[in-house]
Design an enzyme around this catalytic site. Structure first.
Site, PDB file in Angstrom:
ATOM      1  N   ASP A  43       0.843  -1.191   0.000  1.00  0.00           N
ATOM      2  CA  ASP A  43       0.000   0.000   0.000  1.00  0.00           C
ATOM      3  C   ASP A  43       0.882   1.246   0.000  1.00  0.00           C
ATOM      4  OD1 ASP A  43      -2.872   1.092   0.533  1.00  0.00           O
ATOM      5  OD2 ASP A  43      -1.521   2.229   1.825  1.00  0.00           O
ATOM      6  N   TYR A  48       3.397   9.973   0.687  1.00  0.00           N
ATOM      7  CA  TYR A  48       4.322   9.341   1.650  1.00  0.00           C
ATOM      8  C   TYR A  48       5.791   9.654   1.291  1.00  0.00           C
ATOM      9  CZ  TYR A  48       0.179   6.538   2.927  1.00  0.00           C
ATOM     10  OH  TYR A  48      -1.074   6.120   3.292  1.00  0.00           O
ATOM     11  N   LYS A  77      -2.277   6.318  -4.069  1.00  0.00           N
ATOM     12  CA  LYS A  77      -3.340   7.292  -3.790  1.00  0.00           C
ATOM     13  C   LYS A  77      -3.037   8.667  -4.377  1.00  0.00           C
ATOM     14  CE  LYS A  77      -3.712   4.821   0.563  1.00  0.00           C
ATOM     15  NZ  LYS A  77      -2.306   4.596   0.983  1.00  0.00           N
ATOM     16  N   HIS A 110      -7.124   9.984  -1.985  1.00  0.00           N
ATOM     17  CA  HIS A 110      -6.554   9.827  -0.637  1.00  0.00           C
ATOM     18  C   HIS A 110      -7.456  10.433   0.445  1.00  0.00           C
ATOM     19  CE1 HIS A 110      -2.378   9.324   1.423  1.00  0.00           C
ATOM     20  NE2 HIS A 110      -3.354   9.051   2.250  1.00  0.00           N
TER      21      HIS A 110
END
Ligand code: A2P
Length: 317
Positions: A43, A48, A77, A110
């Site tokens: 994931d 990130y 996302k 997201h």
């Protein structure tokens, strides 16, 4: 491996590796170790800041013959500053380039929160667009385009309430097939899970272990520590497993995908081994009794003076 089936017959392994908070450098090794151990679901998310390292690891694993692309399930996302329908495909192409992939298995919106295009981290009211100015329905057209172009095999959302899911279901030509939300024993999300079940939307649990490594600024002083819950410890002790394993097995047994983050080989292994654990009816009931509707990721970070978002309107609570 236990899988969730999508409408196009794609199979998503129920247990995946979470990568939020995995620092570049650490995440490369974690992904390599994890896939060698047997993880097949990773994931990711553009925000990130570690998709390049993950891409490097995946590309090497494929070249080394450890795994084939088709055996992996890769989710990513869309970040909040690319909600304009014409921004979705370019954002996805950047993610694909970083991950060194031709396609994603799943692409998610997201957050139901929009920023202006040139804003990565919104600080003030002017950085945001309200959902009236930038409707989710418009973003979804871009998500559907991504499927039509073969850039993502499936699409869905993250952090969506029942109310927002209902609105999206009304306008979507391709229905969302996933809602990824915070879910763990202290925040069991029973109503949301129920709605999703009835509407063929899968659920993924993020922060399943309580995300105690989140930045200090996102924590509150009084928060309960999930992994130290004495009632879960009691179940773990009788089964000779760990608290984390009890939680992961409980989530998977509810038919919910779960993505614990770890960069530590022993804990990666431990989390993977939760696949083989089954809780009894009584243990499931004991876990169900732990719900206190307590989020760790509270959404208050979207609140700025004069801005369009509050935790209450993000969660519709
Ligand atoms: P680490 O990466 O050092 O293993 P969440 O998935 O809820 O975001 O939680 C992630 C946090 O939980 C990280 O601090 C991670 O640390 C830790 N963690 C992951 N797996 C386990 C486990 N099996 N036991 C204890 N802590 C774990």
């Amino acid at each position: 491996m236990k899988c969730l089936e999508y409408k196009n017959a794609d199979q998503m392994p129920i247990l995946g590796l979470g990568t939020w908070k995995s620092a570049p450098g650490e995440v490369y090794t974690a992904v390599k170790e994890a896939v060698k151990m047997g993880y097949r679901h990773i994931d990711c998310a553009a925000i990130y800041g570690n998709e390049k390292e993950i891409g490097q690891a995946i590309s090497e694993l494929i070249k080394e013959g450890v795994v084939q692309r088709e055996e992996l399930w890769i989710t990513s996302k869309l970040w909040n500053n690319n909600h304009g329908k014409d921004n979705v495909v370019p954002a996805l192409k950047q993610t694909l380039s970083d991950l060194q992939l031709e396609y994603l298995d799943l692409y998610l919106i997201h957050w139901p929160v929009a920023f202006k295009k040139d804003v990565a981290g919104a600080q003030k009211a002017e950085d945001y667009l309200s959902l009236e100015e930038q409707p989710i329905a418009d973003t979804w057209l871009g998500m559907e385009k991504a499927v039509e172009l073969g850039l993502s095999r499936n699409i869905g959302v993250s952090n969506f309430s029942v109310k927002k899911l209902k609105a999206l279901m009304k306008v979507a030509t391709i229905k969302p097939e996933m809602n990824q939300v915070e879910l763990h024993p202290y925040f069991q999300q029973n109503q949301l899970v129920d709605y999703c079940r009835k509407n063929d939307i899968h659920v993924t649990a993020y922060s399943p272990l309580g995300s105690s490594d989140r930045p200090e600024g996102l924590k509150s002083k009084d928060e309960p520590i999930l992994l130290q819950d004495s009632r879960i410890e009691a179940i773990a002790k009788t089964k000779e497993i760990t608290v984390a394993q009890v939680i992961l097995a409980w989530i998977a047994q509810r038919g919910i995908s779960v993505i614990p983050k770890s960069v530590n080989p022993a804990r990666l292994q431990q989390n993977l081994a939760s696949r083989d654990i089954t809780l009894s009816e009584k243990e499931l009931q004991e876990m169900a009794a732990l719900n206190i509707d307590r989020r760790y990721v509270d959404g208050k970070f979207w609140e700025v003076a004069g801005g369009p978002y509050t935790a209450a309107n993000v969660w519709d609570e």
